[in-house]
Scaffold this motif. Structure first.
Motif, PDB file in Angstrom:
ATOM      1  N   GLY A 145      29.176  51.211  -2.921  1.00 24.24           N
ATOM      2  CA  GLY A 145      28.007  52.082  -2.799  1.00 24.24           C
ATOM      3  C   GLY A 145      27.452  52.543  -4.120  1.00 24.24           C
ATOM      4  N   LYS A 146      28.028  52.043  -5.234  1.00 30.80           N
ATOM      5  CA  LYS A 146      27.535  52.475  -6.546  1.00 30.80           C
ATOM      6  C   LYS A 146      27.220  51.271  -7.405  1.00 30.80           C
ATOM      7  CE  LYS A 146      29.628  56.995  -6.735  1.00 30.80           C
ATOM      8  NZ  LYS A 146      30.786  57.763  -7.135  1.00 30.80           N
ATOM      9  N   ALA A 147      26.492  51.551  -8.480  1.00 32.89           N
ATOM     10  CA  ALA A 147      26.171  50.467  -9.400  1.00 32.89           C
ATOM     11  C   ALA A 147      27.427  50.089 -10.183  1.00 32.89           C
ATOM     12  CB  ALA A 147      25.076  50.918 -10.358  1.00 32.89           C
ATOM     13  N   PRO A 148      27.543  48.821 -10.554  1.00 35.35           N
ATOM     14  CA  PRO A 148      28.721  48.423 -11.326  1.00 35.35           C
ATOM     15  C   PRO A 148      28.790  49.142 -12.665  1.00 35.35           C
ATOM     16  CG  PRO A 148      27.128  46.620 -11.172  1.00 35.35           C
ATOM     17  CD  PRO A 148      26.635  47.702 -10.286  1.00 35.35           C
ATOM     18  N   VAL A 149      30.003  49.446 -13.116  1.00 37.74           N
ATOM     19  CA  VAL A 149      30.206  50.128 -14.389  1.00 37.74           C
ATOM     20  C   VAL A 149      30.938  49.178 -15.325  1.00 37.74           C
ATOM     21  CG1 VAL A 149      31.310  52.077 -15.525  1.00 37.74           C
ATOM     22  CG2 VAL A 149      30.389  52.339 -13.210  1.00 37.74           C
ATOM     23  N   TRP A 171      17.165  49.806 -40.364  1.00 39.49           N
ATOM     24  CA  TRP A 171      18.379  49.891 -41.177  1.00 39.49           C
ATOM     25  C   TRP A 171      18.985  48.502 -41.363  1.00 39.49           C
ATOM     26  CZ3 TRP A 171      21.450  54.810 -39.174  1.00 39.49           C
ATOM     27  CH2 TRP A 171      20.612  55.931 -39.276  1.00 39.49           C
ATOM     28  N   ARG A 172      18.976  47.740 -40.252  1.00 41.38           N
ATOM     29  CA  ARG A 172      19.516  46.376 -40.321  1.00 41.38           C
ATOM     30  C   ARG A 172      18.625  45.494 -41.189  1.00 41.38           C
ATOM     31  NH1 ARG A 172      20.300  46.611 -34.419  1.00 41.38           N
ATOM     32  NH2 ARG A 172      22.533  46.805 -34.000  1.00 41.38           N
ATOM     33  N   GLY A 173      17.345  45.503 -40.836  1.00 38.72           N
ATOM     34  CA  GLY A 173      16.421  44.551 -41.435  1.00 38.72           C
ATOM     35  C   GLY A 173      16.096  44.887 -42.869  1.00 38.72           C
ATOM     36  N   LYS A 174      15.588  46.100 -43.092  1.00 43.95           N
ATOM     37  CA  LYS A 174      15.083  46.439 -44.416  1.00 43.95           C
ATOM     38  C   LYS A 174      16.212  46.662 -45.413  1.00 43.95           C
ATOM     39  CE  LYS A 174      11.869  49.631 -46.629  1.00 43.95           C
ATOM     40  NZ  LYS A 174      11.263  50.953 -46.480  1.00 43.95           N
ATOM     41  N   TYR A 175      17.307  47.281 -44.934  1.00 48.75           N
ATOM     42  CA  TYR A 175      18.363  47.642 -45.882  1.00 48.75           C
ATOM     43  C   TYR A 175      19.608  46.774 -45.749  1.00 48.75           C
ATOM     44  CZ  TYR A 175      15.359  51.657 -46.465  1.00 48.75           C
ATOM     45  OH  TYR A 175      14.290  52.463 -46.710  1.00 48.75           O
ATOM     46  N   GLY A 176      19.562  45.835 -44.818  1.00 53.51           N
ATOM     47  CA  GLY A 176      20.662  44.880 -44.690  1.00 53.51           C
ATOM     48  C   GLY A 176      22.012  45.512 -44.434  1.00 53.51           C
ATOM     49  N   ILE A 177      22.049  46.469 -43.548  1.00 53.99           N
ATOM     50  CA  ILE A 177      23.373  47.004 -43.237  1.00 53.99           C
ATOM     51  C   ILE A 177      23.792  46.504 -41.853  1.00 53.99           C
ATOM     52  CG2 ILE A 177      22.772  49.051 -44.575  1.00 53.99           C
ATOM     53  CD1 ILE A 177      23.208  50.682 -41.987  1.00 53.99           C
ATOM     54  N   GLN A 178      25.087  46.431 -41.643  1.00 51.52           N
ATOM     55  CA  GLN A 178      25.619  46.005 -40.352  1.00 51.52           C
ATOM     56  C   GLN A 178      25.631  47.224 -39.442  1.00 51.52           C
ATOM     57  OE1 GLN A 178      29.384  43.620 -41.244  1.00 51.52           O
ATOM     58  NE2 GLN A 178      29.100  44.784 -43.136  1.00 51.52           N
ATOM     59  N   VAL A 179      24.902  47.165 -38.360  1.00 57.01           N
ATOM     60  CA  VAL A 179      24.908  48.274 -37.402  1.00 57.01           C
ATOM     61  C   VAL A 179      25.562  47.798 -36.114  1.00 57.01           C
ATOM     62  CG1 VAL A 179      23.530  49.948 -36.104  1.00 57.01           C
ATOM     63  CG2 VAL A 179      22.777  49.211 -38.374  1.00 57.01           C
ATOM     64  N   LYS A 180      26.687  48.386 -35.766  1.00 50.35           N
ATOM     65  CA  LYS A 180      27.376  48.032 -34.519  1.00 50.35           C
ATOM     66  C   LYS A 180      27.450  49.274 -33.655  1.00 50.35           C
ATOM     67  CE  LYS A 180      28.607  43.816 -35.741  1.00 50.35           C
ATOM     68  NZ  LYS A 180      28.111  42.636 -35.066  1.00 50.35           N
ATOM     69  N   VAL A 181      27.049  49.103 -32.417  1.00 52.90           N
ATOM     70  CA  VAL A 181      26.994  50.247 -31.511  1.00 52.90           C
ATOM     71  C   VAL A 181      27.844  49.948 -30.288  1.00 52.90           C
ATOM     72  CG1 VAL A 181      25.457  51.661 -30.088  1.00 52.90           C
ATOM     73  CG2 VAL A 181      24.667  50.806 -32.307  1.00 52.90           C
ATOM     74  N   THR A 182      28.524  50.965 -29.796  1.00 53.73           N
ATOM     75  CA  THR A 182      29.284  50.780 -28.564  1.00 53.73           C
ATOM     76  C   THR A 182      29.193  52.049 -27.719  1.00 53.73           C
ATOM     77  OG1 THR A 182      31.412  50.112 -27.642  1.00 53.73           O
ATOM     78  CG2 THR A 182      31.497  51.554 -29.549  1.00 53.73           C
ATOM     79  N   VAL A 183      29.322  51.888 -26.418  1.00 52.32           N
ATOM     80  CA  VAL A 183      29.316  53.055 -25.525  1.00 52.32           C
ATOM     81  C   VAL A 183      30.602  53.035 -24.704  1.00 52.32           C
ATOM     82  CG1 VAL A 183      26.806  53.202 -25.389  1.00 52.32           C
ATOM     83  CG2 VAL A 183      28.038  51.824 -23.709  1.00 52.32           C
ATOM     84  N   ASP A 184      30.984  54.226 -24.210  1.00 49.87           N
ATOM     85  CA  ASP A 184      32.238  54.317 -23.447  1.00 49.87           C
ATOM     86  C   ASP A 184      32.140  53.618 -22.095  1.00 49.87           C
ATOM     87  OD1 ASP A 184      33.766  55.511 -25.303  1.00 49.87           O
ATOM     88  OD2 ASP A 184      33.835  57.489 -24.375  1.00 49.87           O
ATOM     89  N   THR A 185      30.998  53.774 -21.452  1.00 50.69           N
ATOM     90  CA  THR A 185      30.762  53.023 -20.211  1.00 50.69           C
ATOM     91  C   THR A 185      29.304  52.600 -20.182  1.00 50.69           C
ATOM     92  OG1 THR A 185      30.299  55.091 -19.053  1.00 50.69           O
ATOM     93  CG2 THR A 185      32.487  54.150 -18.735  1.00 50.69           C
ATOM     94  N   GLY A 186      29.051  51.452 -19.572  1.00 50.63           N
ATOM     95  CA  GLY A 186      27.677  50.957 -19.545  1.00 50.63           C
ATOM     96  C   GLY A 186      27.278  50.549 -18.145  1.00 50.63           C
ATOM     97  N   ASP A 187      25.976  50.458 -17.935  1.00 46.90           N
ATOM     98  CA  ASP A 187      25.525  49.875 -16.670  1.00 46.90           C
ATOM     99  C   ASP A 187      24.896  48.515 -16.976  1.00 46.90           C
ATOM    100  OD1 ASP A 187      23.007  50.337 -17.699  1.00 46.90           O
ATOM    101  OD2 ASP A 187      22.665  52.138 -16.490  1.00 46.90           O
ATOM    102  N   ARG A 188      24.274  47.908 -15.945  1.00 51.56           N
ATOM    103  CA  ARG A 188      23.772  46.556 -16.110  1.00 51.56           C
ATOM    104  C   ARG A 188      22.647  46.427 -17.132  1.00 51.56           C
ATOM    105  NH1 ARG A 188      24.974  42.261 -12.629  1.00 51.56           N
ATOM    106  NH2 ARG A 188      27.219  42.319 -12.468  1.00 51.56           N
TER     107      ARG A 188
END
Lengths: 153, 280, 386
Positions: free
Chosen positions: A66-70, B166-183
Motif C-alpha cells: 500500500g506504499k511507494a517503494p523505498v 561547482w562541478r562544471g566551473k570549478y571542477g570539484i567532485q560533488v557526490k550526494v547521498t540520501v538516507d532513503t529515496g523514492d523512485r
C-alpha cells in the motif's frame, strides 16, 4: 574467459586474489547488462547470482504494501550485490533494479558454492572479502536507523 | 533611539531582513543587512552569529555566505525551535538583533597545496558553503576538491542548484547521498560515509572538513582514517548549548575548549578523546 | 616589602569611615540567618564579633568564641563574586515600535565597592574570575567596571576550618597578591589590634589617612606566627600532582557512579564556589508584548537544561554533571585559564547537603589503577564501533 578474468581482478572485491582462485571464480562468471528500470532480482526469488558491479547504479528497494517503494541503499561501480547466494535457503531479501544502464559480472551461486566446498581455502578467501562488505552495510544501516538528520524535536 | 554599544559583546546590533530564500521544506536562508551602513559584515568561513528575535530569544546560526560582496550576510536556518520559527516568520524589512561574528574558521590556509574533502550532513552544508566559496576564489591553490553530502531525503538537500556550477566551473567532485529515496531519486542512497571510496584524493596530502550531526562526523572521520587520512588532517565543528558566544557563560565548554571562542572548528585528533566519552 | 603599621579597633572604624568618605560602599562580614555573610557595613558594630563557625562536610554552624575577635570565623557561604558578578543582572531591554524594535543597553554600573575581610583564597578566586571576564577574547564590561573600582581590604586568616585546603592549592593562608590593604588580627589578654600593610598605591594612600602607628619587631613576628599556625590547621589536603592528567585519564572511572549515588544535583557547590562563573540568559516580555528584557543569571552545570541542545540534553545523568563540574574545576580550567579553578576554600564541601568532599573523591580516583578506563587508553572509541 581472458577478458572476464582481467575485469574481475581489477574490481576492488577481487583485488590481489591469487591467480588459481581467480581462475576458479572466473569459471563461474558471465557478463550481464541491465537497462535503466530493469529488475535484477525480487524479494524471495531464488538467489543464484552474486553480482560484481562494473558500471552503473542499482537501487535496493523494499516495497511496503500500500506504499511507494523505498530505496534503502544504492550500489554502484566497484561494489557488489548479493550475499544470499551463500546462505541457505538462497533467497533474495530485497528487490533490486538498475537506476541507470548497469554492467556487471554475474557469478553463478551454485557454481561458487561448489568450488568453495571443494577448496575451503577459496571459501575462506571469499568470506574474508564478503564479510567486510556485509559489515559496512550493517553499520550504514545502523546509522540510517538513527535518522540523524531528522527533525529532532 | 538607536543606542547600540559597539564594544559590549552582549548587545545585539540592528540588522534587517533584506531577502529570504526558501532552501527546503523546513530550511530557509535569511539575507541580513546592517542598519548601520558603515558596519563591516566581514567574516571567516566557519564563523557564526547570534540572532535575536524580539521577545523570543537568541540562537547561534552559522554564516552561510556570501564570500565576496559585503554589506550583507547570509544565515541558513532550520526552523525547528522557538527562535528559529520566529526567524522564519520574519518579513522583508523586519529587524533582528545580531551579535558576532564569533568563533574560529575552517583551515582554508592550511589546505593550500592539498586535496580537500568537504563532508556535510543535513544543514551542516551551510557553514561549509563559505569554505567552498573560499576554495573557489583561489581554485588553483588547491588540488582535487570533493564535496560529499548526505541528507535524510531528496527534498532536504540544500544548495543543490549550485552543485552543477561547482562541478562544471570549478571542477570539484560533488557526490550526494540520501538516507532513503523514492523512485524519483536517481542518486545514491546510503549514509555519507559510503561516498568516501567513490572520490579521488591523495590521503597523504589532504585536508578534510566535516560538518553535520556529531554521530555523522564521528563515523565520517573514522571512514576517512580508513581511507588513509591522519586525524590531524580532519577538522570538524562542534555544537553545544551556547548563551553568550564570548566565553563568559560557560555553557559550551567541551573539555579544554570553549566551543564559542576556541571552536566551533576543531582538529579531530585534539578532541576525539572527549567526543568518544559519553555525556561529556 | 611594604611598611607594617598597627591600628586598634577604633583605627579599623576610622578606616571604614575613610572608605565611606571616599565614596566606597563598604562590604564586610556580618551575621545573618545563622551564618556569616557579606553585606554592606558601616562600622565594626556590624562585624561578627566573638563569633566563629564550625564546618564539616554538609555541616555549618555558628559558635561563640571565648574572645571578641572580629575576624575569628573561617568562611561563610558568600563570596565576593556576588558583587562583581551578580546573581542576576539586566543586560539590555528592547522596546517595540510597530514592527521594529530598539535595543537599549544597560550601562555598566560604576559603583565603588570596598571589600573588607577578603581572605587569601578569595583574592585568588577574584584573580581567576578576572581571567574569565577580562582576559579572554572579549571583556565583560559590567564586571570590568565594578572590578576596576573595587578596593580589597584583605585579612590574613588567624585559623583554618576543617574544610580548608588552601595550602594544597597554594592560595593561602597568607595574603600576598591582589589586595590594597591587608590586616592581621592580633588578639590576646592585653591587646586587640590589627597589623595593617598596604598592597597597592591606593592602599598606601588610604593608609596615610588612617594614622596608624608603626609596627614593632614583635608585631611583625607575631603576624608571621599567626599565619604559620593557620597553615598547620588545614583540615583537608589535595594532592594536585598531575591532577589534570589524572582526571582526563579517568573520565569513565567507576567512582563517578559512586558519587552519583549521593549527589543530589542541587547545584549548591556551584553557587557557593567563588570561581564558578557560569550564567544563562532569560528573555522576558511584559504583558503587552511591547517591552522585552534580557537578563543574565547565575547558572549551574548541575541543572538539566545547562547542556540542552535542540533535540536533547547532552549531560543527562548526575554522574556526567558531577564529572563535568569537577573535571572542569580541577583539570580543564588549567587548559582554559592556565590556573586551577579551585582555591581550596572548602565551601563546596561544607555546603553540599550530603557532604561530598572533592578532595576525598580525587583521592579515591588517584588510589585506583590509572588509565584503565580513561580517554588516553584509546580503547573506548573502538569498543563503541564493534
Amino acid at each position: 574467459m581472458k577478458t572476464l578474468e582481467s575485469v574481475l581482478i581489477k574490481h576492488p572485491f577481487f583485488e590481489n586474489l591469487d591467480k588459481p582462485y581467480l581462475e576458479l571464480v572466473t569459471g563461474c562468471a558471465k557478463n550481464v547488462k541491465f537497462e535503466a528500470g530493469q529488475f535484477i532480482c525480487q524479494h524471495d526469488d531464488e538467489a543464484n547470482q552474486f553480482y560484481i558491479i562494473r558500471h552503473g547504479k542499482v537501487a535496493l528497494e523494499i516495497c511496503p504494501p500500500g506504499k511507494a517503494p523505498v530505496t534503502v541503499q544504492t550500489v554502484s561501480e566497484g561494489e557488489i550485490l548479493g550475499w544470499a547466494w551463500l546462505v541457505p535457503p538462497y533467497r533474495w531479501h530485497l528487490d533490486a533494479h538498475a537506476i541507470e544502464l548497469t554492467r556487471a559480472i554475474a557469478l553463478d551461486g551454485q557454481c561458487l558454492r561448489k568450488k568453495c566446498e571443494e577448496d575451503k581455502n577459496l571459501g575462506y578467501e571469499l568470506l574474508k572479502r564478503l564479510l567486510p562488505a556485509i559489515g559496512r552495510s550493517m553499520e550504514a544501516t545502523r546509522l540510517q536507523l538513527l535518522d540523524i538528520y531528522g527533525a529532532r524535536d | 533611539m538607536e543606542n547600540f554599544s559597539p564594544t559590549d559583546p552582549m548587545i545585539p546590533r540592528s540588522y534587517r531582513v533584506k531577502r529570504k530564500i526558501r532552501e527546503s521544506h523546513d530550511t530557509f536562508t535569511l539575507d541580513l543587512q546592517p542598519d548601520n551602513l558603515e558596519e563591516k559584515t566581514n567574516f571567516a568561513p566557519g564563523q557564526f552569529n547570534m540572532l535575536y528575535t524580539f521577545g523570543v530569544g537568541e540562537v547561534p546560526i552559522s554564516i552561510s555566505g556570501p564570500m565576496k560582496e559585503s554589506g550583507h550576510i547570509l544565515h541558513t536556518i532550520r526552523g525547528v525551535g522557538n527562535v528559529t520559527q520566529a526567524l522564519n516568520n520574519l518579513k522583508i524589512g523586519q529587524k533582528v538583533g545580531l551579535r558576532g561574528p564569533f568563533g574560529n574558521a575552517w583551515p582554508i590556509e592550511e589546505a593550500k597545496g592539498k586535496d580537500v574533502i568537504i563532508m556535510a550532513g543535513g544543514i551542516g552544508l551551510a557553514p561549509l558553503r563559505p569554505a567552498v566559496y573560499s576554495l573557489f576564489s583561489q581554485r588553483q591553490q588547491y588540488g582535487d576538491i570533493a564535496l560529499l553530502y548526505g541528507s535524510r531525503k531528496q527534498e532536504d538537500l540544500l544548495f543543490h542548484k549550485e552543485f552543477e556550477t561547482w562541478r562544471g566551473k570549478y571542477g570539484i567532485q560533488v557526490k550526494v547521498t540520501v538516507d532513503t529515496g523514492d523512485r524519483s531519486w536517481k542518486g545514491n542512497v546510503g549514509v555519507v560515509t559510503t561516498l568516501v571510496p567513490r572520490v579521488s584524493f591523495d590521503p597523504s596530502n589532504c585536508i578534510a572538513m566535516i560538518c553535520g550531526p556529531e554521530v555523522m562526523m564521528r563515523f565520517s572521520a573514522l571512514e576517512l582514517t580508513h581511507a588513509g587520512l591522519t586525524e590531524d588532517k580532519i577538522f570538524i565543528t562542534m555544537e553545544r548549548n551556547m548563551k553568550c558566544a564570548v566565553g563568559f557563560c560557560g555553557h559550551c565548554q567541551f573539555g579544554p575548549a570553549f566551543i564559542c571562542k576556541d571552536g566551533p572548528v576543531f582538529r579531530y585528533d585534539q578532541i576525539k578523546p572527549f567526543i568518544s566519552t559519553r555525556e561529556f | 616589602m611594604n611598611k607594617s603599621e598597627v591600628i586598634d579597633k577604633e583605627g579599623l572604624n576610622r578606616l571604614i569611615q575613610i572608605l565611606i568618605g571616599r565614596g566606597y560602599e563598604v562590604v564586610g562580614p556580618t551575621v545573618r540567618d545563622e551564618a556569616i555573610i557579606y553585606d554592606q557595613v558601616f562600622s565594626i558594630e556590624d562585624f561578627p564579633a566573638g563569633w566563629t563557625d564550625e564546618q564539616e562536610g554538609g555541616i555549618y554552624r555558628l559558635k561563640k568564641r571565648s574572645d571578641e575577635a572580629l575576624f575569628g570565623y573561617n568562611l561563610g557561604p558568600h563570596s565576593w563574586k556576588k558583587f562583581l558578578h551578580p546573581p542576576e543582572r539586566k543586560l539590555w531591554q528592547a522596546q517595540k515600535e510597530g514592527l521594529d524594535f530598539d535595543i537599549i543597553p544597560e550601562k555598566p554600573e560604576h559603583k565603588k565597592y570596598a571589600f573588607l575581610g577578603a581572605r587569601s583564597c578569595e583574592l585568588h578566586a577574584v584573580a581567576i574570575q578576572d581571567k574569565v571576564f577580562m582576559q579572554g577574547t572579549h571583556t565583560d564590561l559590567h564586571y570590568q567596571a565594578l572590578r576596576k573600582n573595587a578596593l580589597f581590604v584583605a585579612v590574613n586568616c588567624g585559623q583554618a576550618a576543617s574544610t580548608c585546603f588552601c595550602v594544597s592549592m597554594q592560595t593561602g593562608p597568607e595574603v600576598e597578591n591582589g589586595h590594597d590593604l591587608v590586616l592581621t588580627e592580633v588578639l590576646d589578654d592585653k591587646r586587640h589590634d590589627f597589623l595593617i600593610e598596604a598592597g597597592s598605591e591606593a592602599g598606601k594612600n588610604i593608609l596615610k589617612e588612617v594614622k596608624a602607628k608603626p609596627a614593632g619587631e614583635g608585631d611583625i613576628k607575631k603576624t608571621k606566627e599567626i599565619i604559620a599556625n593557620t597553615a598547620t590547621q588545614m583540615g583537608r589536603k589535595m594532592d594536585t600532582e598531575n591532577i589534570k592528567e589524572l582526571l582526563y585519564e579517568n573520565l569513565n572511572h567507576l567512582n563517578w557512579d559512586k558519587i552519583a549515588e549521593r549527589c543530589l544535583s542541587c547545584a549548591n557547590c556551584t553557587m557557593v564556589c567563588p570561581t564558578c562563573f557560569c550564567s544563562t540568559v532569560e528573555d522576558v516580555t511584559d504583558i503587552t508584548g511591547e517591552h522585552a528584557e534580557r537578563w543574565q543569571k547565575w547558572d549551574s552545570c548541575f541543572t538539566m537544561d545547562f547542556s540542552s541542545i535542540h533535540g536533547g540534553v547532552v549531560r543527562n545523568s548526575t554522574k556526567s554533571r558531577y564529572r563535568q563540574w569537577m573535571v572542569h574545576k580541577l583539570a580543564s580550567w588549567q587548559d582554559q585559564f592556565d590556573t586551577s579553578g579551585c582555591v581550596g576554600c572548602g565551601r563546596c564541601i561544607t555546603w553540599c547537603p550530603v557532604g561530598i568532599d572533592l578532595t576525598q573523591e580525587v583521592g579515591l580516583i588517584r588510589k585506583s589503577e590509572p588509565g584503565q578506563s580513561g580517554i588516553l587508553s584509546g580503547n573506548e572509541g573502538q569498543n563503541e564501533n564493534s
